[in-house]
Write a protein that holds these residues in place. Structure first.
Motif, PDB file in Angstrom:
ATOM      1  N   HIS A 137      30.302  46.822  33.062  1.00  0.00           N
ATOM      2  CA  HIS A 137      31.324  46.514  32.061  1.00  0.00           C
ATOM      3  C   HIS A 137      31.359  47.628  31.013  1.00  0.00           C
ATOM      4  N   ARG A 138      30.188  48.100  30.603  1.00  0.00           N
ATOM      5  CA  ARG A 138      30.132  49.197  29.620  1.00  0.00           C
ATOM      6  C   ARG A 138      30.709  50.481  30.205  1.00  0.00           C
ATOM      7  N   LEU A 139      30.445  50.731  31.500  1.00  0.00           N
ATOM      8  CA  LEU A 139      31.007  51.913  32.148  1.00  0.00           C
ATOM      9  C   LEU A 139      32.532  51.835  32.164  1.00  0.00           C
ATOM     10  N   LEU A 140      33.079  50.655  32.454  1.00  0.00           N
ATOM     11  CA  LEU A 140      34.527  50.462  32.431  1.00  0.00           C
ATOM     12  C   LEU A 140      35.098  50.839  31.067  1.00  0.00           C
ATOM     13  N   ARG A 141      34.446  50.368  30.021  1.00  0.00           N
ATOM     14  CA  ARG A 141      34.933  50.638  28.666  1.00  0.00           C
ATOM     15  C   ARG A 141      34.865  52.129  28.344  1.00  0.00           C
ATOM     16  N   ARG A 142      33.823  52.805  28.829  1.00  0.00           N
ATOM     17  CA  ARG A 142      33.729  54.248  28.587  1.00  0.00           C
ATOM     18  C   ARG A 142      34.847  54.994  29.304  1.00  0.00           C
ATOM     19  N   LEU A 143      35.193  54.558  30.502  1.00  0.00           N
ATOM     20  CA  LEU A 143      36.288  55.193  31.231  1.00  0.00           C
ATOM     21  C   LEU A 143      37.616  55.026  30.498  1.00  0.00           C
ATOM     22  N   ALA A 144      37.772  53.902  29.780  1.00  0.00           N
ATOM     23  CA  ALA A 144      39.034  53.612  29.091  1.00  0.00           C
ATOM     24  C   ALA A 144      39.103  54.223  27.697  1.00  0.00           C
ATOM     25  N   LEU A 145      37.979  54.752  27.169  1.00  0.00           N
ATOM     26  CA  LEU A 145      37.927  55.227  25.787  1.00  0.00           C
ATOM     27  C   LEU A 145      38.960  56.293  25.437  1.00  0.00           C
ATOM     28  N   PRO A 146      39.215  57.290  26.321  1.00  0.00           N
ATOM     29  CA  PRO A 146      40.147  58.358  25.919  1.00  0.00           C
ATOM     30  C   PRO A 146      41.589  57.906  25.752  1.00  0.00           C
ATOM     31  N   TYR A 147      41.937  56.702  26.123  1.00  0.00           N
ATOM     32  CA  TYR A 147      43.330  56.265  26.115  1.00  0.00           C
ATOM     33  C   TYR A 147      43.733  55.745  24.735  1.00  0.00           C
ATOM     34  N   ASP A 148      44.970  56.084  24.325  1.00  0.00           N
ATOM     35  CA  ASP A 148      45.499  55.567  23.067  1.00  0.00           C
ATOM     36  C   ASP A 148      45.724  54.065  23.155  1.00  0.00           C
ATOM     37  N   VAL A 149      46.196  53.611  24.313  1.00  0.00           N
ATOM     38  CA  VAL A 149      46.389  52.179  24.561  1.00  0.00           C
ATOM     39  C   VAL A 149      45.427  51.773  25.675  1.00  0.00           C
ATOM     40  N   ASP A 150      44.629  50.744  25.406  1.00  0.00           N
ATOM     41  CA  ASP A 150      43.610  50.310  26.365  1.00  0.00           C
ATOM     42  C   ASP A 150      44.265  49.945  27.699  1.00  0.00           C
ATOM     43  N   PRO A 151      43.918  50.631  28.809  1.00  0.00           N
ATOM     44  CA  PRO A 151      44.535  50.319  30.099  1.00  0.00           C
ATOM     45  C   PRO A 151      43.950  49.073  30.766  1.00  0.00           C
ATOM     46  N   LEU A 152      42.816  48.584  30.254  1.00  0.00           N
ATOM     47  CA  LEU A 152      42.187  47.409  30.864  1.00  0.00           C
ATOM     48  C   LEU A 152      42.908  46.144  30.415  1.00  0.00           C
ATOM     49  N   ARG A 153      43.489  45.434  31.379  1.00  0.00           N
ATOM     50  CA  ARG A 153      44.190  44.195  31.067  1.00  0.00           C
ATOM     51  C   ARG A 153      43.289  42.970  31.208  1.00  0.00           C
ATOM     52  N   HIS A 154      42.232  43.106  32.001  1.00  0.00           N
ATOM     53  CA  HIS A 154      41.321  41.972  32.203  1.00  0.00           C
ATOM     54  C   HIS A 154      40.049  42.493  32.857  1.00  0.00           C
ATOM     55  N   VAL A 155      38.921  41.899  32.488  1.00  0.00           N
ATOM     56  CA  VAL A 155      37.645  42.190  33.146  1.00  0.00           C
ATOM     57  C   VAL A 155      37.032  40.870  33.582  1.00  0.00           C
ATOM     58  N   HIS A 156      36.721  40.794  34.862  1.00  0.00           N
ATOM     59  CA  HIS A 156      36.174  39.565  35.444  1.00  0.00           C
ATOM     60  C   HIS A 156      34.761  39.837  35.940  1.00  0.00           C
ATOM     61  N   GLU A 157      33.818  38.982  35.556  1.00  0.00           N
ATOM     62  CA  GLU A 157      32.429  39.124  35.986  1.00  0.00           C
ATOM     63  C   GLU A 157      32.093  38.013  36.977  1.00  0.00           C
ATOM     64  N   THR A 158      31.656  38.400  38.175  1.00  0.00           N
ATOM     65  CA  THR A 158      31.177  37.436  39.159  1.00  0.00           C
ATOM     66  C   THR A 158      29.657  37.471  39.157  1.00  0.00           C
ATOM     67  N   PRO A 159      28.995  36.328  38.960  1.00  0.00           N
ATOM     68  CA  PRO A 159      27.530  36.333  38.849  1.00  0.00           C
ATOM     69  C   PRO A 159      26.851  36.643  40.178  1.00  0.00           C
ATOM     70  N   ALA A 160      25.621  37.069  40.081  1.00  0.00           N
ATOM     71  CA  ALA A 160      24.815  37.332  41.273  1.00  0.00           C
ATOM     72  C   ALA A 160      24.526  36.023  42.003  1.00  0.00           C
ATOM     73  N   ARG A 161      24.245  36.139  43.307  1.00  0.00           N
ATOM     74  CA  ARG A 161      23.947  34.958  44.137  1.00  0.00           C
ATOM     75  C   ARG A 161      22.610  35.167  44.840  1.00  0.00           C
ATOM     76  N   GLU A 162      21.777  34.122  44.817  1.00  0.00           N
ATOM     77  CA  GLU A 162      20.470  34.183  45.466  1.00  0.00           C
ATOM     78  C   GLU A 162      20.600  33.812  46.942  1.00  0.00           C
ATOM     79  N   PRO A 163      19.761  34.389  47.801  1.00  0.00           N
ATOM     80  CA  PRO A 163      19.854  34.087  49.236  1.00  0.00           C
ATOM     81  C   PRO A 163      19.224  32.748  49.598  1.00  0.00           C
ATOM     82  N   VAL A 164      19.694  32.191  50.712  1.00  0.00           N
ATOM     83  CA  VAL A 164      19.074  30.998  51.310  1.00  0.00           C
ATOM     84  C   VAL A 164      18.654  31.387  52.728  1.00  0.00           C
ATOM     85  N   TYR A 165      17.369  31.279  53.004  1.00  0.00           N
ATOM     86  CA  TYR A 165      16.830  31.734  54.288  1.00  0.00           C
ATOM     87  C   TYR A 165      16.673  30.568  55.261  1.00  0.00           C
ATOM     88  N   ALA A 166      16.503  30.929  56.542  1.00  0.00           N
ATOM     89  CA  ALA A 166      16.241  29.947  57.595  1.00  0.00           C
ATOM     90  C   ALA A 166      15.249  30.558  58.586  1.00  0.00           C
TER      91      ALA A 166
END
Length: 762
Positions: free
Chosen positions: A6-35
C-alpha cells in the motif's frame, strides 16, 4: 496497519498533481489447510514429491485427486497458485507408476503452459511416466517416437483437431490405453473458440470409445461462476466441482488507477483527453523496475505490448535497467518465446509487457507485482492475472490501470463491481450451427457417425445438420449411420475466423517476424498500418491475401494507425423479444456486412489526429446473432430527444452499451460490434444493434438480451457519472468507431436508455 505494498502504491502516485488512485483494496492472507496423502499413492511417487518440497498436500488437492482416482469427471476451480497441477498430477502419476501402459492426455490453451508443465514433469521424473510435448513445433521424427513410447502427452486442442483425430489409427496404441484427459485453464475456452474446443473434445470421446477406452476428464480452472455447468458444457460430460481453496495466500493489495487528464489538449469534438493507459502502464512499470520490483504488465493487444515495452525502456534510459525489460506475446518464434520465459523465470528480466499468453499458469515464481493495462474483459481473467504475483509467502501488489473506456471508467469508480461481484460464468455454445456443422463432417471423416452419436453432438440441431449434409451429398446416409463422401478432412480453424494465418515479413531482410490470423488482417496489417515487433516499428507496404503474406519495412515513426470501417445489418429472424409498441428489446439472427474503408493516423502518445487515408479492401459478410432495442420517434420525443438529435443519441448509447456488455457477458468489446440508425429498414423505427463478431454467434448478445436491464442500467450510470460535458472516450466515444465518433449526443443517450429501462420495467 498499512501494508508495504500500500505504501509502495502511494509512492508511485506521489508525483501526480491529482491522485490517480481511485480505490485501494486489501485482501487478507489465508492460512493453509492440510490433508494426509491418499493411501493409493505409491510410496515412490510420494517420496519424489516429498523430495521436491511437497511434504503434505492441501485438503482441496486430496479431495480432487480422490474424485479423479475414483473415476469421477472433475473440475478444480480454485485460485491462482492453489496447486491445481498437483491435484490432477497425483492420480495420473500414481496410475502411471503402477501401470506404465496406461496413458494420459493433457491440453493447455498455449504452448508456453504445456512447455512449463513438461519441465515440471521432467523435474519430478516419477517412475513409469514418459512425458512428451506435442505441438506445431514438434518435428516429424519426434512425433513418431511420441506415438510409440510416450504415455503422458502434453498438447493443445489444435493438435488434437489437426493431427491426432484425423489420423487416429496411427495413435491407436495411445488412444486404446487412454485413462485421463486433462483440460487445463478451461475458463479460457469461451465464446466461439470454446465452442470449437468443446466439439473437438466430444470427437475425442467418440474415438476413445471406438478403441475401447473410457477416460476420466479433469478440468482445471480459475475461479468461475458455476464451474460445474461451464466445465460440463465444455467437456460434454457431467462433472463434480472442487471449489473450496485450502491453499495459503499471502494477501494482495489491489489498486484501481485512473490516468490523469492531459492539460491543454482536446480530442475529437473537443472532448477531454486522458493520458493513455499504455503510456501510464509504461510509466508505472518503469517506476517499479527502477525499484527492483519484479513485474509483469498484462496488455490486451500485441501492438500495446510492444508499445509498453518500448516506452518503459525509454523511461529507464540511463538507469542500467532498460535491458531488463522485454515484450512477450503470441506470434513470436518458438526460440524467442522460450528464451524470454527462461529469462523471466531466472530473474534476468525485471519487467515484462505481456499478452494473456503469460496469464495462464506458467511457473514464474518470485513476481512482486502485476499491472493490468485495462480491464481484461472478465473477472476470471482479472483475478487470474493478479494472482501471478505474490506466490509463496511474498505479498502481492496488483494495479488495474484504466483505459479511457466506458467499462474501465465505470469499474474504477464502482469498485464494488470488482470486489463484491461474483465471477461470471463461462459462455460457449457447442450447438452453434456454424461451429457444429464442420465438426460433424470432421467426425464423420474420422469414423462414420452412428445414431447414438447425435445426442453427443447436440441432439436436434445435429440431426438437422446431418440431414442437410446428406441432401448436399457431403454425407451418405446408410442404415448403419452417416458416411463422409470426401477424401480429405474438412479444414476448420479453431482460433481464428478461418483462412490461412497471414505471415508478416520484413521486406528488407526477408525475415519472418510473426503472424496474424486471417480474420484480423484487414485491421492489423492493411497497407499503411503500423506493425510493432519487439519495440521496433514497421509500416505495412503490401497485404497479399492470396499468398497469406504482409510485407513490412522498418520505420521509426511517432504515430500509429486506426482502421475505419462501414457496417450494414439485415435482420434475418427474431428468436425472442420483450415488450412491444413504442419500446422493445429483441434477440435474433442478423447478417452483417463490414468493410474496412480507410485508416486514420494519430500522433503518439497523445492521439492527436493527423490525417485520413482511403483503402480499397473487399467487404466481408457475417451471419451472427444480435440483441437490439427499438424506440419510436414519439417515445424519443417524450424522453426529450428531438428528431434532429436521434442519430447522435442512438450512436452514443450504442458505443456505451458495447463498452459495458462485458460487465454481464464473458467477452470484451472486440468480440462484439454494433450499429445504430434513426430508421432501420427492417424495424421501421430508431434502433440500436449489438451483435456477436463471430459466425453463428458466441452467446454474448444472447447474454445481453437475458440481462438487458442490468446491462442498460450500468450503461446509463456510466454515461451519467462521467464528468465530461459532451462525451469522451470514458463514456460514449469508441476507439473502433468507423464513423470517427460522429455524431454523438451524450445527454440524448441517457434519455434513450432511461426510456427503454423505464418503459420495459413498468
Amino acid at each position: 496497519m498499512t501494508s508495504p505494498d500500500h505504501r509502495l502504491l502511494r509512492r508511485l502516485a506521489l508525483p501526480y498533481d491529482v491522485d490517480p488512485l481511485r480505490h485501494v483494496h486489501e485482501t487478507p492472507a489465508r492460512e493453509p489447510v492440510y490433508a494426509s496423502w491418499p493411501p493409493w499413492v505409491p510410496d515412490e511417487v510420494r517420496e519424489v514429491l516429498t523430495g521436491h518440497g511437497i511434504t503434505q498436500p492441501w485438503r482441496h488437492q486430496v479431495t480432487a485427486a480422490e474424485q479423479v482416482f475414483g473415476g469421477t469427471h472433475t473440475v478444480i476451480a480454485t485460485g491462482t497458485a492453489s496447486g491445481k497441477s498437483l491435484a490432477y498430477q497425483l492420480p495420473v502419476l500414481s496410475v502411471l507408476a503402477d501401470d506404465p501402459d496406461s496413458c494420459a492426455l493433457y491440453f493447455s490453451p498455449t504452448k508456453a503452459l504445456a512447455a512449463d508443465q513438461l519441465r515440471s514433469l521432467y523435474d519430478l521424473s516419477t517412475p513409469g511416466c514418459v512425458p512428451a510435448s506435442l505441438d506445431g513445433d514438434t518435428p516429424y521424427e519426434q512425433r513418431q517416437w511420441i506415438r510409440r513410447h510416450a504415455n503422458l502427452i502434453l498438447s493443445n486442442p489444435d493438435m488434437l483437431h489437426h493431427a491426432i483425430l484425423p489420423r487416429h489409427s496411427r495413435w491407436a496404441r495411445f488412444l486404446r490405453r487412454l485413462r485421463f484427459v486433462i483440460v487445463d485453464e478451461c475458463h479460457s475456452y469461451r465464446g466461439v473458440f470454446g465452442s470449437h474446443v468443446a466439439l473437438v473434445l466430444r470427437r475425442l470421446q467418440r474415438i476413445a470409445r471406438f478403441y475401447g477406452a473410457d477416460p476420466t476428464f479433469i478440468a482445471a480452472s480459475a475461479t468461475t461462476g458455476d464451474p460445474a455447468h461451464g466445465a460440463s458444457r465444455l467437456l460434454g460430460v457431467d462433472v463434480s466441482p472442487v471449489t473450496v481453496d485450502d491453499s495459503p495466500h499471502p494477501g494482495v493489495t489491489f489498486g484501481l488507477w485512473e490516468p490523469p487528464l492531459l492539460p491543454d489538449l482536446e480530442g475529437e469534438h473537443g472532448a477531454p483527453v486522458r493520458k493513455s493507459a499504455l503510456t501510464e502502464t509504461a510509466n508505472v512499470l518503469a517506476g517499479l523496475v527502477n525499484r527492483d520490483v519484479r513485474t509483469v504488465a498484462f496488455v490486451r493487444s500485441r501492438r500495446g505490448v510492444e508499445l509498453v515495452s518500448s516506452l518503459t525502456k525509454e523511461g529507464l534510459a540511463g538507469t542500467g535497467r532498460a535491458s531488463r525489460v522485454a515484450a512477450y506475446r503470441s506470434g513470436y518464434l518458438r526460440d524467442d518465446r522460450r528464451g524470454l520465459e527462461s529469462a523471466l523465470r531466472g530473474g534476468e528480466l525485471l519487467g515484462v509487457a505481456a499478452t494473456t499468453a503469460l496469464e495462464l499458469g506458467i511457473d514464474i515464481d518470485g513476481l512482486d507485482a502485476v499491472l493490468l493495462c485495462g480491464y481484461p474483459g472478465t473477472l476470471a481473467s482479472l483475478w487470474q492475472q493478479a494472482g501471478r504475483a505474490g506466490r509463496g509467502d511474498v505479498p502481492a501488489l496488483a494495479i488495474l490501470i484504466a483505459r479511457d473506456d466506458p467499462l474501465d471508467t465505470y469499474l474504477v469508480h464502482h469498485p464494488e463491481a470488482i470486489f463484491d461481484r461474483p465471477v461470471e460464468a463461462t459462455v460457449l455454445d457447442p450447438s452453434n450451427r456454424y461451429v457444429l456443422g464442420p465438426h460433424l463432417l470432421c467426425a464423420a471423416y474420422e469414423q462414420p457417425l452412428r445414431a447414438e452419436d447425435v445426442d453427443l453432438f447436440g441432439g436436434e440441431v445435429a440431426g438437422e445438420l446431418l440431414d442437410r449434409f446428406s441432401t448436399e451429398k457431403l454425407l451418405r446416409r446408410r442404415s448403419t449411420g452417416w458416411y463422409y463422401t470426401g477424401r480429405d478432412p474438412v479444414q476448420v480453424s479453431l482460433r481464428g475466423s478461418g483462412g490461412t494465418p497471414i505471415d508478416v515479413i520484413d521486406s528488407d531482410s526477408g525475415e519472418l517476424l510473426g503472424s496474424v490470423d486471417a480474420g484480423s488482417a484487414h485491421t492489423l496489417v492493411h497497407p499503411g498500418a503500423v506493425y510493432l515487433h519487439q519495440g521496433a516499428s514497421y509500416v505495412v507496404q503490401e497485404l497479399d491475401e492470396p499468398d497469406a503474406a504482409a510485407f513490412v519495412t522498418p520505420a521509426s515513426v511517432d504515430w500509429t494507425t486506426y482502421p475505419r470501417d462501414t457496417t450494414d445489418l439485415k435482420v434475418l429472424s427474431v428468436t425472442d423479444y420483450i415488450g412491444s409498441g413504442p419500446v422493445a428489446v429483441f434477440f435474433g439472427d442478423v447478417e452483417v456486412t463490414n468493410q474496412v474503408v480507410g485508416y486514420q493516423r494519430r500522433k503518439l502518445p497523445g492521439g492527436e489526429f493527423l490525417d485520413d487515408t482511403i483503402l480499397d479492401l473487399p467487404a466481408r459478410t457475417l451471419r451472427t446473432t444480435a440483441v437490439w432495442w427499438t424506440i419510436s420517434d414519439n417515445a424519443l420525443a417524450k424522453a426529450g430527444v428531438p428528431r434532429a438529435q436521434i442519430p447522435g443519441a442512438l450512436h452514443a448509447a450504442e458505443h456505451a452499451a458495447i463498452g459495458l456488455l462485458p460487465l454481464v457477458a464473458t467477452c470484451d468489446r472486440w468480440d462484439i460490434g454494433g450499429l445504430s440508425t434513426a430508421d432501420h429498414p427492417d424495424t421501421g423505427t430508431p434502433t440500436v444493434f449489438v451483435y456477436d463478431g463471430h459466425a453463428g454467434g458466441a452467446g454474448f448478445a444472447e447474454r445481453g438480451y437475458t440481462a438487458w436491464k442490468a446491462w442498460l442500467e450500468a450503461t446509463r450510470d456510466a454515461i451519467e457519472s462521467c464528468g465530461c460535458q459532451h462525451g469522451c472516450p470514458s463514456c460514449v466515444q469508441s476507439p473502433k468507431c468507423g464513423n470517427g465518433n460522429d455524431p454523438l449526443d451524450k445527454d440524448g443517450a441517457v434519455c434513450v436508455l432511461n426510456a427503454v429501462i423505464e418503459t420495459l420495467s413498468a
